[in-house]
Motif scaffolding. Structure first.
Motif, mmCIF file in Angstrom:
data_model
loop_
_atom_site.group_PDB
_atom_site.id
_atom_site.type_symbol
_atom_site.label_atom_id
_atom_site.label_comp_id
_atom_site.label_asym_id
_atom_site.label_seq_id
_atom_site.Cartn_x
_atom_site.Cartn_y
_atom_site.Cartn_z
ATOM 1 N N GLU A 225 0.845 -1.115 0.045
ATOM 2 C CA GLU A 225 0.071 0.037 -0.292
ATOM 3 C C GLU A 225 0.741 1.383 -0.040
ATOM 4 O O GLU A 225 0.568 2.246 -0.813
ATOM 5 C CB GLU A 225 -0.793 0.024 1.065
ATOM 6 N N VAL A 226 1.925 1.222 0.897
ATOM 7 C CA VAL A 226 2.608 2.437 0.978
ATOM 8 C C VAL A 226 3.627 2.594 -0.571
ATOM 9 O O VAL A 226 3.708 3.498 -0.942
ATOM 10 C CB VAL A 226 3.741 2.142 2.135
ATOM 11 N N CYS A 227 3.938 1.475 -0.788
ATOM 12 C CA CYS A 227 4.678 1.447 -2.353
ATOM 13 C C CYS A 227 3.767 2.029 -3.384
ATOM 14 O O CYS A 227 4.496 3.044 -4.019
ATOM 15 C CB CYS A 227 5.099 0.135 -2.794
ATOM 16 N N LYS A 228 2.595 1.764 -3.415
ATOM 17 C CA LYS A 228 1.610 2.510 -4.340
ATOM 18 C C LYS A 228 1.701 4.092 -4.057
ATOM 19 O O LYS A 228 1.626 4.682 -5.042
ATOM 20 C CB LYS A 228 0.143 1.992 -4.214
ATOM 21 N N GLU A 229 1.473 4.359 -2.944
ATOM 22 C CA GLU A 229 1.334 5.852 -2.557
ATOM 23 C C GLU A 229 2.744 6.523 -3.143
ATOM 24 O O GLU A 229 2.710 7.615 -3.605
ATOM 25 C CB GLU A 229 1.422 6.075 -1.059
ATOM 26 N N LEU A 230 3.816 5.850 -2.798
ATOM 27 C CA LEU A 230 5.206 6.455 -3.417
ATOM 28 C C LEU A 230 5.329 6.466 -4.655
ATOM 29 O O LEU A 230 5.925 7.594 -5.205
ATOM 30 C CB LEU A 230 6.304 5.686 -2.510
ATOM 31 N N LEU A 231 4.935 5.240 -5.371
ATOM 32 C CA LEU A 231 5.031 5.240 -6.768
ATOM 33 C C LEU A 231 4.138 6.488 -7.561
ATOM 34 O O LEU A 231 4.694 6.955 -8.516
ATOM 35 C CB LEU A 231 4.700 3.813 -7.426
ATOM 36 N N GLU A 232 2.971 6.839 -7.029
ATOM 37 C CA GLU A 232 2.197 7.601 -7.379
ATOM 38 C C GLU A 232 2.351 8.979 -7.135
ATOM 39 O O GLU A 232 2.300 9.945 -8.014
ATOM 40 C CB GLU A 232 0.594 7.459 -6.955
ATOM 41 N N ASN A 233 2.981 9.523 -6.257
ATOM 42 C CA ASN A 233 3.240 10.688 -5.674
ATOM 43 C C ASN A 233 4.643 11.128 -5.469
ATOM 44 O O ASN A 233 4.746 12.245 -5.093
ATOM 45 C CB ASN A 233 2.474 10.804 -4.323
ATOM 46 N N THR A 234 5.495 10.372 -5.938
ATOM 47 C CA THR A 234 7.158 10.777 -5.584
ATOM 48 C C THR A 234 7.745 10.449 -6.869
ATOM 49 O O THR A 234 7.232 9.467 -7.592
ATOM 50 C CB THR A 234 7.625 10.122 -4.399
ATOM 51 N N ASP A 235 9.017 10.885 -7.009
ATOM 52 C CA ASP A 235 9.767 10.438 -8.119
ATOM 53 C C ASP A 235 10.941 9.286 -7.616
ATOM 54 O O ASP A 235 11.993 9.236 -8.247
ATOM 55 C CB ASP A 235 10.499 11.600 -8.645
ATOM 56 N N TYR A 236 10.806 8.884 -6.399
ATOM 57 C CA TYR A 236 11.910 8.022 -5.838
ATOM 58 C C TYR A 236 11.912 6.757 -6.767
ATOM 59 O O TYR A 236 11.031 6.316 -7.425
ATOM 60 C CB TYR A 236 11.403 7.383 -4.554
ATOM 61 N N GLY A 237 13.330 6.222 -7.129
ATOM 62 C CA GLY A 237 13.480 5.051 -7.648
ATOM 63 C C GLY A 237 12.865 3.818 -7.024
ATOM 64 O O GLY A 237 12.659 3.818 -5.728
ATOM 65 N N ILE A 238 12.698 2.681 -7.742
ATOM 66 C CA ILE A 238 12.002 1.418 -7.234
ATOM 67 C C ILE A 238 12.915 0.899 -5.766
ATOM 68 O O ILE A 238 12.684 0.575 -5.032
ATOM 69 C CB ILE A 238 12.127 0.514 -8.282
ATOM 70 N N SER A 239 14.585 0.857 -6.158
ATOM 71 C CA SER A 239 15.204 0.646 -5.029
ATOM 72 C C SER A 239 15.071 1.326 -3.644
ATOM 73 O O SER A 239 14.959 0.788 -2.846
ATOM 74 C CB SER A 239 16.551 0.537 -5.774
ATOM 75 N N ASP A 240 14.816 2.695 -3.995
ATOM 76 C CA ASP A 240 14.849 3.578 -3.076
ATOM 77 C C ASP A 240 13.519 3.202 -2.105
ATOM 78 O O ASP A 240 13.431 3.125 -0.777
ATOM 79 C CB ASP A 240 14.646 5.008 -3.206
ATOM 80 N N ILE A 241 12.249 2.846 -2.750
ATOM 81 C CA ILE A 241 11.098 2.525 -2.298
ATOM 82 C C ILE A 241 11.143 1.317 -1.563
ATOM 83 O O ILE A 241 10.722 1.032 -0.685
ATOM 84 C CB ILE A 241 10.101 2.763 -3.553
ATOM 85 N N ALA A 242 11.989 0.349 -2.136
ATOM 86 C CA ALA A 242 12.043 -0.851 -1.513
ATOM 87 C C ALA A 242 12.615 -0.654 -0.120
ATOM 88 O O ALA A 242 12.302 -1.270 0.738
ATOM 89 C CB ALA A 242 13.112 -1.702 -2.311
ATOM 90 N N HIS A 243 13.654 0.220 0.000
ATOM 91 C CA HIS A 243 14.192 0.535 1.359
ATOM 92 C C HIS A 243 13.487 1.051 2.172
ATOM 93 O O HIS A 243 13.268 0.566 3.233
ATOM 94 C CB HIS A 243 15.447 1.222 1.038
ATOM 95 N N LEU A 244 12.622 2.150 1.754
ATOM 96 C CA LEU A 244 11.794 2.903 2.420
ATOM 97 C C LEU A 244 10.768 1.903 3.213
ATOM 98 O O LEU A 244 10.159 2.124 4.107
ATOM 99 C CB LEU A 244 11.164 4.030 1.864
ATOM 100 N N THR A 245 10.272 1.079 2.441
ATOM 101 C CA THR A 245 8.963 0.322 2.896
ATOM 102 C C THR A 245 9.528 -1.167 3.556
ATOM 103 O O THR A 245 8.338 -1.880 3.986
ATOM 104 C CB THR A 245 8.114 -0.087 1.663
#
Length: 279
Positions: A225-245
């Motif tokens: 769910e948080v990944c979806k929010e970050l993908l929609e609303n930020t420009d973070y790379g996939i690897s960064d999102i993986a780390h954040l979540t």
């Protein structure tokens, strides 16, 4: 403290299968210790007059006349009166109802004057019925609770979760709140077992019984769910999102995301971006 309390049997559920359990009308007079406590039900706390502080878990919030505090089950809280006039308030205990607020909080404070909603009218009407206790008053109170809940829907801007009659234990409720707040950490079932002081197999069984999903699967769902929010609303790379979540690697996120959503994280981002872009 002057206080008047009423308790109800579960024989008078509302049309929404929500039960009015107990109510109280109180006025702080300095003779009552403010001790943090929690309930197995949702509490509505309406300030009729005065001002003070409301303690929720480890946070303190100022409250005053026409403030409404909604506290979900198993959340430690108490009130402290300050100044004159002293705090005067209504409390209503409601079974079968749990609020799901934005930000995954288990509580919310509203000022009804700012919302231009006269909830005091409904609380006063409820307590007038309780004072008189005329024939059929419990049924009338249940219907009035229905109306009050509908009014709350208008001011909360938050979804409701109707819970089953079988309440989650305090330990399971604590673990759910922990997962909602700490999904980015490295969390294992053994770690959750230590936090709850429960055997990990018993914890998994009880959590699944109450929430319909195991704690680890709930954690993974939360992360998605948080990944979806970050993908929609930020420009973070996939690897960064993986780390954040809290995913251990980008490949594990990709595998989990595809399994949950039926597409890659990159494809999901492109689809959402395409829908947002003006034609």
């Amino acid at each position: 403290m002057s206080s008047q309390s009423f308790r109800f049997s579960p024989e008078h559920p509302t049309a929404q299968n929500i039960t009015l359990l107990n109510t109280s009308s109180s006025r702080y007079e300095g003779d009552w210790p403010s001790i943090p406590h929690s309930h197995a039900f949702t509490e509505l706390f309406y300030v009729r007059d005065g001002q003070g502080d409301f303690l929720i878990e480890d946070q303190i919030f100022p409250i005053s006349k026409d403030d409404l505090v909604i506290i979900n089950p198993h959340i430690n809280h108490t009130e402290i009166s300050k100044g004159s006039p002293p705090l005067s308030y209504f409390t209503v205990g409601v079974d079968g109802l749990c609020f799901s607020f934005n930000g995954h909080k288990e509580y919310r404070i509203f000022n009804c004057r700012e919302k231009k909603t006269d909830l005091l009218f409904y609380f006063n009407s409820l307590f007038q019925e309780l004072d008189r206790q005329s024939e059929g008053y419990e049924t009338i109170c249940s219907h009035m609770l229905d109306i009050l809940i509908l009014q709350l829907r208008r001011i909360t801007d938050s979804p409701f979760e109707l819970i089953t009659a079988q309440h989650p234990s305090k330990e399971c409720a604590h673990i759910k709140r922990y997962l909602d707040s700490n999904y980015g950490e490295n969390i294992t079932l053994d770690h959750l077992s230590e936090l709850s002081h429960l055997n990990k197999y018993y914890l998994s069984h009880e959590f699944t019984k109450y929430y319909g999903i195991s704690p680890i699967n709930y954690l993974n769902r939360k992360r998605i769910e948080v990944c979806k929010e970050l993908l929609e609303n930020t420009d973070y790379g996939i690897s960064d999102i993986a780390h954040l979540t809290g995913f251990s690697s980008q490949s594990y996120l990709s595998q989990s995301f595809r399994k949950s959503c039926g597409m890659t994280a990159g494809t999901y981002r492109k689809l959402k971006k395409k829908r947002k872009d003006p034609i």
